[in-house]
Design an enzyme around this catalytic site. Structure first.
Site, PDB file in Angstrom:
ATOM      1  N   MET A  77      51.919  54.274  28.289  1.00  0.00           N
ATOM      2  CA  MET A  77      51.186  53.467  27.247  1.00  0.00           C
ATOM      3  C   MET A  77      52.134  52.574  26.297  1.00  0.00           C
ATOM      4  SD  MET A  77      48.918  55.055  24.002  1.00  0.00           S
ATOM      5  CE  MET A  77      47.557  55.759  24.727  1.00  0.00           C
ATOM      6  N   TYR A  92      55.331  59.509  34.418  1.00  0.00           N
ATOM      7  CA  TYR A  92      54.237  60.318  34.694  1.00  0.00           C
ATOM      8  C   TYR A  92      54.151  60.351  35.995  1.00  0.00           C
ATOM      9  CZ  TYR A  92      52.697  60.160  29.724  1.00  0.00           C
ATOM     10  OH  TYR A  92      52.799  60.475  28.346  1.00  0.00           O
ATOM     11  N   ARG A 106      24.292  34.917  37.874  1.00  0.00           N
ATOM     12  CA  ARG A 106      24.370  35.495  36.629  1.00  0.00           C
ATOM     13  C   ARG A 106      23.240  35.075  35.914  1.00  0.00           C
ATOM     14  NH1 ARG A 106      30.624  35.411  35.046  1.00  0.00           N
ATOM     15  NH2 ARG A 106      29.674  33.414  34.457  1.00  0.00           N
ATOM     16  N   LYS A 153      37.112  30.958  24.641  1.00  0.00           N
ATOM     17  CA  LYS A 153      36.350  32.080  24.593  1.00  0.00           C
ATOM     18  C   LYS A 153      37.615  33.485  24.427  1.00  0.00           C
ATOM     19  CE  LYS A 153      35.578  32.149  29.662  1.00  0.00           C
ATOM     20  NZ  LYS A 153      34.306  31.848  30.280  1.00  0.00           N
TER      21      LYS A 153
HETATM   22  C1  LIG Z   1      35.030  30.550  31.129  1.00  0.00           C
HETATM   23  C2  LIG Z   1      34.172  29.694  31.598  1.00  0.00           C
HETATM   24  C3  LIG Z   1      34.726  28.289  31.803  1.00  0.00           C
HETATM   25  C4  LIG Z   1      36.303  27.964  31.913  1.00  0.00           C
HETATM   26  O1  LIG Z   1      36.770  28.560  33.322  1.00  0.00           O
HETATM   27  P1  LIG Z   1      38.416  28.564  33.737  1.00  0.00           P
HETATM   28  O2  LIG Z   1      38.320  29.243  35.091  1.00  0.00           O
HETATM   29  O3  LIG Z   1      38.864  29.469  32.927  1.00  0.00           O
HETATM   30  O4  LIG Z   1      38.607  27.092  33.728  1.00  0.00           O
HETATM   31  C5  LIG Z   1      34.098  27.304  32.170  1.00  0.00           C
HETATM   32  N1  LIG Z   1      32.782  27.465  31.937  1.00  0.00           N
HETATM   33  C6  LIG Z   1      32.146  28.665  31.918  1.00  0.00           C
HETATM   34  C7  LIG Z   1      30.656  28.549  31.680  1.00  0.00           C
HETATM   35  C8  LIG Z   1      32.624  29.712  31.513  1.00  0.00           C
HETATM   36  O5  LIG Z   1      32.292  31.060  31.305  1.00  0.00           O
END
Ligand SMILES: *Cc1c(COP(=O)(O)O)cnc(C)c1O
Length: 358
Positions: free
Chosen positions: A303, A255, A130, A35
């Site tokens: 930046m 800055y 969640r 992702k």
């Molecule tokens: C992002 C995610 C993972 C991977 O997690 P890591 O800590 O990067 O290994 C696994 N399962 C779900 C549901 C996630 O959202």
């Protein structure tokens, strides 16, 4: 010629790290989590490199479609599932799989006229708070999915660990026990483990594992870096010195004039900033490599630029190479100096940073 700021990606290291997933989980199927543009490493390139995994996981439907359009033929699981009826149709159209986590999704699945059947991953909330059904809702959700004409067989079961990066935390044991108790009667594929689960919680390894951060060679545990776990970091972030100067005692830098020289100081200006994804929160003293010599950030991150102390790099001159993380500088250490976690640094690399494959 590379542009000033670039990220060097050692894609073959992904395969080394994948082998490290298989060590503690030799018989588990692997869902490689890619992702958020594969945690900043390039969605398509990473998918092409990780041949041989059993599935990919992305967060959103559009990420899955991008993978399909780039020719990824295997299984793709969308971790947030569909967020509306149109997305449900897109999942079916592109042969993607969905995590199902709420009653409204069950309703939508049952109401939909679909040509094909959707493979689903029924999510149980064991403590993350969640997404997911409660333990008492699980039998109802499982029954509805199993009977739904739009859902493929089998219905997979999953949960997500909230605190697995903390080896002392009793919560992980509680989550594992709850998942086991709730699902023991269902003989269907199950998955619990993220990277921290795979590396530290053997009881979380089930039919499938879901590694993310460890594939990129980075540790999920605070205070430990990927190399200490036998992993090879995939990304390093680089730029160049674009100015070298000596400032007088009393002069301030950047800055807000946050840093003031106590004595005459040689400093360098590097072409990297928060516009590239270098963290603005990085504090004075954050390590930086100039010509592979370890020195330190001084003053506030801008930046497009940062300033670094060159007192221990007397030879440094404009054009010289600078490493912000990777190589001899673990991204975990930079994250610590910026009060964040390596995940945010990796996936925070911006469009301006050119990706260079090694
Ligand atoms: C992002 C995610 C993972 C991977 O997690 P890591 O800590 O990067 O290994 C696994 N399962 C779900 C549901 C996630 O959202």
């Amino acid at each position: 010629m590379t542009p000033a700021a670039y990220a060097l990606l050692n894609y073959p290291a992904l395969r080394h790290n994948l082998a490290k997933v298989r060590e503690p989980a030799p018989s588990a199927k692997i869902m490689a989590v890619i992702k958020a543009n594969a945690y900043g490493h390039g969605l398509i390139e990473v998918a092409k490199t990780l041949v041989g995994v059993d599935a990919f996981a992305v967060a959103r439907v559009d990420e899955g479609i991008r993978l399909r359009q780039a020719g990824t033929a295997g299984r793709i699981v969308v971790l947030e599932g569909f967020t509306c009826g149109e997305e449900l149709q897109l999942l079916l159209e592109h042969g993607l799989e969905a995590v199902v986590h709420g009653v409204w999704q069950l309703d939508l699945l049952e109401e939909t006229q679909a040509a094909g059947k959707l493979p689903v991953w029924l999510k149980l909330d064991t403590g993350m708070g969640r997404l997911g059904f409660t333990r008492s809702e699980l039998p109802m959700a499982y029954r509805r999915l199993s009977r739904c004409h739009n859902v493929a067989d089998p219905v997979h079961l999953m949960t997500h660990l909230a605190n697995a990066d903390d080896l002392q935390d009793p919560k992980t044991g509680q989550q594992l026990a709850l998942f086991h108790a709730a699902t023991v009667d269902y003989s269907t594929p199950k998955t619990l483990a993220n990277s921290a689960g795979i590396l530290a919680w053997p009881d979380s390894i089930a039919d499938w594992v879901r590694p993310g951060i460890m594939l990129y060679g980075v540790s999920p545990f605070p205070g430990q870096c990927g190399r200490q776990l036998g992993l090879q970091p995939v990304m390093s972030l680089h730029s160049r010195l674009i100015a070298v100067k000596t400032i007088a005692a009393g002069d301030s830098v950047g800055y807000g004039g946050q840093w003031t020289a106590r004595r005459s100081t040689r400093l360098g200006v590097v072409a990297i900033g928060y516009g590239d994804g270098y963290p603005r929160q990085a504090k004075t003293g954050t390590p930086v490599l100039v010509n592979d010599v370890r020195t330190a950030l001084i003053g506030r991150v801008s930046m497009d630029m940062i300033t670094v102390d060159l007192e221990n790099c007397p030879e440094a001159r404009p054009g010289d190479p600078v490493t912000l993380w990777g190589g001899g500088l673990p991204v975990e250490e930079i994250a610590c100096c910026a009060d964040t976690i390596p995940y945010t640094l990796l996936c925070g690399i911006t469009q301006r940073v050119q990706i260079v494959a090694r």
